[in-house]
Motif scaffolding. Structure first.
Motif, PDB file in Angstrom:
ATOM      1  N   MET A 118       0.849  -1.180   0.000  1.00 27.57           N
ATOM      2  CA  MET A 118       0.000   0.000   0.000  1.00 27.57           C
ATOM      3  C   MET A 118       0.886   1.231   0.000  1.00 27.57           C
ATOM      4  O   MET A 118       2.072   1.170   0.354  1.00 27.57           O
ATOM      5  CB  MET A 118      -0.919   0.013   1.228  1.00 27.57           C
ATOM      6  N   GLY A 119       0.288   2.341  -0.375  1.00 27.24           N
ATOM      7  CA  GLY A 119       1.107   3.542  -0.419  1.00 27.24           C
ATOM      8  C   GLY A 119       0.293   4.812  -0.541  1.00 27.24           C
ATOM      9  O   GLY A 119      -0.935   4.783  -0.661  1.00 27.24           O
ATOM     10  N   ALA A 163      -1.258  19.419  -2.318  1.00 32.24           N
ATOM     11  CA  ALA A 163      -1.635  18.479  -3.378  1.00 32.24           C
ATOM     12  C   ALA A 163      -2.856  17.695  -2.915  1.00 32.24           C
ATOM     13  O   ALA A 163      -3.262  17.775  -1.753  1.00 32.24           O
ATOM     14  CB  ALA A 163      -0.487  17.519  -3.681  1.00 32.24           C
ATOM     15  N   VAL A 164      -3.393  16.923  -3.838  1.00 28.48           N
ATOM     16  CA  VAL A 164      -4.386  15.910  -3.477  1.00 28.48           C
ATOM     17  C   VAL A 164      -3.611  14.623  -3.206  1.00 28.48           C
ATOM     18  O   VAL A 164      -2.802  14.195  -4.042  1.00 28.48           O
ATOM     19  CB  VAL A 164      -5.420  15.688  -4.588  1.00 28.48           C
ATOM     20  N   TYR A 165      -3.842  14.044  -2.054  1.00 32.14           N
ATOM     21  CA  TYR A 165      -3.138  12.828  -1.644  1.00 32.14           C
ATOM     22  C   TYR A 165      -4.061  11.624  -1.831  1.00 32.14           C
ATOM     23  O   TYR A 165      -5.217  11.635  -1.376  1.00 32.14           O
ATOM     24  CB  TYR A 165      -2.683  12.951  -0.195  1.00 32.14           C
ATOM     25  N   TYR A 166      -3.518  10.597  -2.486  1.00 35.05           N
ATOM     26  CA  TYR A 166      -4.287   9.403  -2.810  1.00 35.05           C
ATOM     27  C   TYR A 166      -3.697   8.177  -2.125  1.00 35.05           C
ATOM     28  O   TYR A 166      -2.475   7.993  -2.084  1.00 35.05           O
ATOM     29  CB  TYR A 166      -4.275   9.156  -4.312  1.00 35.05           C
ATOM     30  N   CYS A 167      -4.587   7.337  -1.653  1.00 34.53           N
ATOM     31  CA  CYS A 167      -4.213   6.028  -1.103  1.00 34.53           C
ATOM     32  C   CYS A 167      -4.205   5.021  -2.247  1.00 34.53           C
ATOM     33  O   CYS A 167      -5.064   5.069  -3.134  1.00 34.53           O
ATOM     34  CB  CYS A 167      -5.239   5.652  -0.041  1.00 34.53           C
ATOM     35  N   ASN A 168      -3.251   4.117  -2.210  1.00 39.58           N
ATOM     36  CA  ASN A 168      -3.093   3.116  -3.255  1.00 39.58           C
ATOM     37  C   ASN A 168      -2.895   1.738  -2.637  1.00 39.58           C
ATOM     38  O   ASN A 168      -2.212   1.603  -1.614  1.00 39.58           O
ATOM     39  CB  ASN A 168      -1.887   3.477  -4.129  1.00 39.58           C
ATOM     40  N   TYR A 207      -5.541  -0.239  -6.869  1.00 44.65           N
ATOM     41  CA  TYR A 207      -6.775   0.437  -6.545  1.00 44.65           C
ATOM     42  C   TYR A 207      -6.432   1.794  -5.926  1.00 44.65           C
ATOM     43  O   TYR A 207      -5.401   1.952  -5.280  1.00 44.65           O
ATOM     44  CB  TYR A 207      -7.597  -0.393  -5.560  1.00 44.65           C
ATOM     45  N   TRP A 208      -7.332   2.746  -6.151  1.00 52.35           N
ATOM     46  CA  TRP A 208      -7.107   4.109  -5.673  1.00 52.35           C
ATOM     47  C   TRP A 208      -8.301   4.607  -4.874  1.00 52.35           C
ATOM     48  O   TRP A 208      -9.452   4.268  -5.183  1.00 52.35           O
ATOM     49  CB  TRP A 208      -6.892   5.060  -6.847  1.00 52.35           C
ATOM     50  N   GLY A 209      -8.021   5.433  -3.901  1.00 45.97           N
ATOM     51  CA  GLY A 209      -9.078   6.150  -3.220  1.00 45.97           C
ATOM     52  C   GLY A 209      -9.456   7.393  -4.004  1.00 45.97           C
ATOM     53  O   GLY A 209      -8.909   7.663  -5.078  1.00 45.97           O
TER      54      GLY A 209
END
Length: 115
Positions: free
Chosen positions: A34-35, A91-96, A104-106
Motif C-alpha cells: 500500500m502507499g 496536493a491531493v493525496y491518494y491512497c493506493n 486500486y485508488w481512493g
C-alpha cells in the motif's frame, strides 16, 4: 473489489502537521503493498511513500525525515503522518493498494499548506 477511503486532509500552516488515514475494505487479503501518492493539478501523480506486506517502507526523497507511513492491519488502516509541512506539499493525496497485479485508488484528500 477493493474500496479505499482517505481522510484527514485540510489546511495547515507551514511547519505544521497532519495525519492522513486510508480505510480499506472489500477483498483486501493477500495485499502486495500500500502507499500514498500525491498530485498537483496539471502534473503527474507522484509517489510519496509505500509500505510492503512485510512492513518495509520506502519514501520519496522530498519527504524523507518528515513523513512516516504506517499500517494497522487489524483495523485495515493506512496512515501518513506528515510533519514540517511545506507549501510545496500542497496536493491531493491518494491512497493506493496493489493486489495480484491490480491496483486500486481512493478518491483523494486535499492537503493545503499555506499561511
Amino acid at each position: 473489489q477493493v474500496q479505499l477511503v482517505e481522510s484527514g486532509g485540510g489546511l495547515v500552516k507551514p511547519g505544521g502537521s497532519l495525519r492522513l488515514s486510508c480505510a480499506a475494505s472489500g477483498r483486501i487479503f493477500s495485499i502486495d503493498g500500500m502507499g500514498w501518492y500525491r498530485q498537483v493539478s496539471g502534473k503527474e501523480r507522484e509517489l510519496v511513500a509505500v509500505i510492503s506486506s512485510t512492513a518495509r517502507t520506502n519514501y520519496a526523497d522530498f519527504v524523507k525525515g518528515r513523513f512516516t507511513i504506517s499500517r494497522d492491519n487489524a483495523k485495515n488502516l493506512l496512515y501518513l503522518q506528515m510533519n514540517e509541512l511545506k507549501p510545496e506539499d500542497t496536493a491531493v493525496y491518494y491512497c493506493n493498494l496493489k493486489r495480484f497485479g491490480s491496483e486500486y485508488w481512493g478518491q483523494g484528500t486535499q492537503v493545503t499548506v499555506s499561511s
